[in-house]
Motif scaffolding. Sequence first.
Motif, PDB file in Angstrom:
ATOM      1  N   MET A 265       0.826  -1.206   0.000  1.00 17.22           N
ATOM      2  CA  MET A 265       0.000   0.000   0.000  1.00 17.22           C
ATOM      3  C   MET A 265       0.863   1.259   0.000  1.00 17.22           C
ATOM      4  O   MET A 265       0.497   2.272  -0.609  1.00 17.22           O
ATOM      5  N   TYR A 266       2.005   1.203   0.652  1.00 14.55           N
ATOM      6  CA  TYR A 266       2.934   2.341   0.626  1.00 14.55           C
ATOM      7  C   TYR A 266       3.406   2.609  -0.799  1.00 14.55           C
ATOM      8  O   TYR A 266       3.456   3.766  -1.237  1.00 14.55           O
ATOM      9  N   ARG A 267       3.725   1.548  -1.530  1.00 12.65           N
ATOM     10  CA  ARG A 267       4.180   1.723  -2.917  1.00 12.65           C
ATOM     11  C   ARG A 267       3.083   2.345  -3.783  1.00 12.65           C
ATOM     12  O   ARG A 267       3.351   3.202  -4.621  1.00 12.65           O
ATOM     13  N   PHE A 268       1.857   1.902  -3.601  1.00 13.81           N
ATOM     14  CA  PHE A 268       0.761   2.493  -4.371  1.00 13.81           C
ATOM     15  C   PHE A 268       0.548   3.959  -4.007  1.00 13.81           C
ATOM     16  O   PHE A 268       0.051   4.732  -4.824  1.00 13.81           O
ATOM     17  N   LEU A 269       0.913   4.324  -2.796  1.00 12.60           N
ATOM     18  CA  LEU A 269       0.738   5.709  -2.351  1.00 12.60           C
ATOM     19  C   LEU A 269       1.810   6.621  -2.937  1.00 12.60           C
ATOM     20  O   LEU A 269       1.520   7.777  -3.295  1.00 12.60           O
ATOM     21  N   VAL A 270       3.051   6.138  -3.044  1.00 16.35           N
ATOM     22  CA  VAL A 270       4.157   7.005  -3.460  1.00 16.35           C
ATOM     23  C   VAL A 270       4.476   6.893  -4.952  1.00 16.35           C
ATOM     24  O   VAL A 270       5.167   7.747  -5.501  1.00 16.35           O
ATOM     25  N   LYS A 271       3.990   5.832  -5.620  1.00 18.73           N
ATOM     26  CA  LYS A 271       4.217   5.689  -7.054  1.00 18.73           C
ATOM     27  C   LYS A 271       3.001   6.201  -7.808  1.00 18.73           C
ATOM     28  O   LYS A 271       1.876   6.101  -7.320  1.00 18.73           O
ATOM     29  N   GLN A 272       3.205   6.702  -9.017  1.00 15.67           N
ATOM     30  CA  GLN A 272       2.073   7.293  -9.717  1.00 15.67           C
ATOM     31  C   GLN A 272       1.936   6.857 -11.165  1.00 15.67           C
ATOM     32  O   GLN A 272       0.850   6.963 -11.737  1.00 15.67           O
ATOM     33  N   LYS A 273       2.987   6.338 -11.794  1.00 10.62           N
ATOM     34  CA  LYS A 273       2.900   5.992 -13.209  1.00 10.62           C
ATOM     35  C   LYS A 273       2.363   4.567 -13.387  1.00 10.62           C
ATOM     36  O   LYS A 273       2.641   3.689 -12.569  1.00 10.62           O
ATOM     37  N   PRO A 274       1.599   4.310 -14.478  1.00 14.92           N
ATOM     38  CA  PRO A 274       1.055   2.974 -14.701  1.00 14.92           C
ATOM     39  C   PRO A 274       2.116   1.872 -14.715  1.00 14.92           C
ATOM     40  O   PRO A 274       1.890   0.777 -14.196  1.00 14.92           O
ATOM     41  N   LEU A 275       3.283   2.140 -15.301  1.00 22.57           N
ATOM     42  CA  LEU A 275       4.332   1.119 -15.328  1.00 22.57           C
ATOM     43  C   LEU A 275       4.837   0.817 -13.928  1.00 22.57           C
ATOM     44  O   LEU A 275       5.186  -0.326 -13.606  1.00 22.57           O
ATOM     45  N   GLU A 276       4.897   1.835 -13.087  1.00 19.22           N
ATOM     46  CA  GLU A 276       5.302   1.607 -11.697  1.00 19.22           C
ATOM     47  C   GLU A 276       4.253   0.779 -10.959  1.00 19.22           C
ATOM     48  O   GLU A 276       4.584  -0.071 -10.128  1.00 19.22           O
ATOM     49  N   HIS A 277       2.983   1.020 -11.264  1.00 15.65           N
ATOM     50  CA  HIS A 277       1.922   0.226 -10.654  1.00 15.65           C
ATOM     51  C   HIS A 277       2.040  -1.241 -11.066  1.00 15.65           C
ATOM     52  O   HIS A 277       1.775  -2.141 -10.262  1.00 15.65           O
ATOM     53  N   ARG A 278       2.452  -1.479 -12.311  1.00 14.81           N
ATOM     54  CA  ARG A 278       2.604  -2.869 -12.755  1.00 14.81           C
ATOM     55  C   ARG A 278       3.714  -3.582 -11.985  1.00 14.81           C
ATOM     56  O   ARG A 278       3.613  -4.762 -11.673  1.00 14.81           O
ATOM     57  N   ARG A 279       4.773  -2.894 -11.698  1.00 13.34           N
ATOM     58  CA  ARG A 279       5.837  -3.478 -10.872  1.00 13.34           C
ATOM     59  C   ARG A 279       5.294  -3.844  -9.486  1.00 13.34           C
ATOM     60  O   ARG A 279       5.581  -4.923  -8.949  1.00 13.34           O
ATOM     61  N   THR A 280       4.515  -2.939  -8.916  1.00 18.22           N
ATOM     62  CA  THR A 280       3.948  -3.184  -7.590  1.00 18.22           C
ATOM     63  C   THR A 280       2.980  -4.355  -7.618  1.00 18.22           C
ATOM     64  O   THR A 280       2.926  -5.156  -6.676  1.00 18.22           O
ATOM     65  N   ILE A 281       2.216  -4.491  -8.694  1.00 18.34           N
ATOM     66  CA  ILE A 281       1.271  -5.594  -8.816  1.00 18.34           C
ATOM     67  C   ILE A 281       2.004  -6.935  -8.824  1.00 18.34           C
ATOM     68  O   ILE A 281       1.559  -7.897  -8.180  1.00 18.34           O
ATOM     69  N   LEU A 282       3.126  -7.005  -9.520  1.00 25.77           N
ATOM     70  CA  LEU A 282       3.909  -8.246  -9.521  1.00 25.77           C
ATOM     71  C   LEU A 282       4.380  -8.599  -8.120  1.00 25.77           C
ATOM     72  O   LEU A 282       4.342  -9.760  -7.704  1.00 25.77           O
ATOM     73  N   LEU A 283       4.824  -7.593  -7.381  1.00 27.95           N
ATOM     74  CA  LEU A 283       5.221  -7.834  -5.996  1.00 27.95           C
ATOM     75  C   LEU A 283       4.035  -8.295  -5.158  1.00 27.95           C
ATOM     76  O   LEU A 283       4.149  -9.234  -4.354  1.00 27.95           O
ATOM     77  N   ASP A 284       2.900  -7.669  -5.358  1.00 27.15           N
ATOM     78  CA  ASP A 284       1.725  -7.995  -4.553  1.00 27.15           C
ATOM     79  C   ASP A 284       1.248  -9.413  -4.823  1.00 27.15           C
ATOM     80  O   ASP A 284       0.863 -10.135  -3.887  1.00 27.15           O
ATOM     81  N   VAL A 285       1.260  -9.835  -6.088  1.00 25.90           N
ATOM     82  CA  VAL A 285       0.852 -11.204  -6.421  1.00 25.90           C
ATOM     83  C   VAL A 285       1.699 -12.210  -5.650  1.00 25.90           C
ATOM     84  O   VAL A 285       1.191 -13.174  -5.062  1.00 25.90           O
ATOM     85  N   THR A 286       3.008 -11.976  -5.626  1.00 23.46           N
ATOM     86  CA  THR A 286       3.918 -12.891  -4.934  1.00 23.46           C
ATOM     87  C   THR A 286       3.727 -12.844  -3.431  1.00 23.46           C
ATOM     88  O   THR A 286       3.575 -13.876  -2.771  1.00 23.46           O
ATOM     89  N   PHE A 287       3.718 -11.628  -2.858  1.00 20.22           N
ATOM     90  CA  PHE A 287       3.575 -11.482  -1.405  1.00 20.22           C
ATOM     91  C   PHE A 287       2.243 -12.047  -0.910  1.00 20.22           C
ATOM     92  O   PHE A 287       2.191 -12.767   0.097  1.00 20.22           O
ATOM     93  N   ALA A 288       1.166 -11.697  -1.617  1.00 20.35           N
ATOM     94  CA  ALA A 288      -0.165 -12.118  -1.178  1.00 20.35           C
ATOM     95  C   ALA A 288      -0.355 -13.623  -1.333  1.00 20.35           C
ATOM     96  O   ALA A 288      -1.015 -14.262  -0.499  1.00 20.35           O
TER      97      ALA A 288
END
Length: 338
Positions: A265-288
């Motif tokens: 959630m911190y990453r989604f708060l501080v990142k703003q570009k769609p490509l950055e969100h895709r990086r965060t999504i990959l992390l979230d899939v693994t972590f979750a």
Amino acid sequence: MLAKLRSFADIGRTQGITTSASIAIVGALTSTASVEWYHILYFTIITIIAHMALNTYIALGDIDLDAHTYVPSRNPVSAGLLSKKEAMLFVYGGTLACLFLIAILFLHLDSRSVLFCFLCMIPAYGSLLWYGWKGKKFLLSYDFSFSVSYSFFVLFGVFAIGGFPTMYTWIFIGVVIFAATAFAQWENGLKDVDADRSVGVKSFAVVTGVKSNQRLHVAHPYFLYGCTLKAGFLLCSFSAYWITQNIYYLLFFLIYGIPSQVYIMYRFLVKQKPLEHRRTILLDVTFAAILGYSTIIGKTGVIPIVLLIIYLIGGYLIGSLIQSHCEFKFGRFSASPK
């Protein structure tokens, strides 16, 4: 011929097959019956067909939407590699194949279990057909169609091996609703919000005024909604401790579970570009996935969970290699524009 087959892999999004299959496998593992190797094979085969057929149908409805995304070429119909007729024939064939694979369960299951499988498959399959047809244009439907689908697919996994649900089944369904589906759609809504808005999609991201390349803030309704989903996921994960009373699971939850979800959630708060969100999504899939699978540790022990994670990540990597235009791929963004 090879190019045509790869086009079907692209439109069917093969990278996500083991993600979907693992939902049914975990359902089976939480049931009252024992899971054998051939059950894993069965779930993999039926998921390959259902996952690709449904994603093909959804992609046909996304042609206008994909024209507004940064990777419209990932849709082989838009790129002219497949015709709409070929894609629909694939959907029809895949649907019939799924019905056949459920029907052959009569060979080794009682009629009641097979009936329950059919009854679970109707909303599991039908909710995503609705999503691909008209569902994105209705509020709630965009964000929760996958929740309905995957919840019933968990139960399909239970009944397909002749078992019945346990408390672990219902806990994992909660995990699926909050983390694997509703929050996944929260992420998709965030990264695609401008494209969705342009074609009339009624996602929560659209109706709460989210904009691409504009950073969320702590008090934004959409960010608060995402935090609520994460809180629900953590609550479901913590509830597994009340059943197991396993101190090691509690320590895992406190040391890994909570910090990993706060970081996302911190990453989604501080990142703003769609490509950055895709990086965060990959992390979230693994972590979750690691935390979500761990909720069944009291039923299965550690080894099946480790094998599930290997199955998930291994299948994801193989599917990413098969696809020629893969939206989510580890290392995919290293050369992408910022």
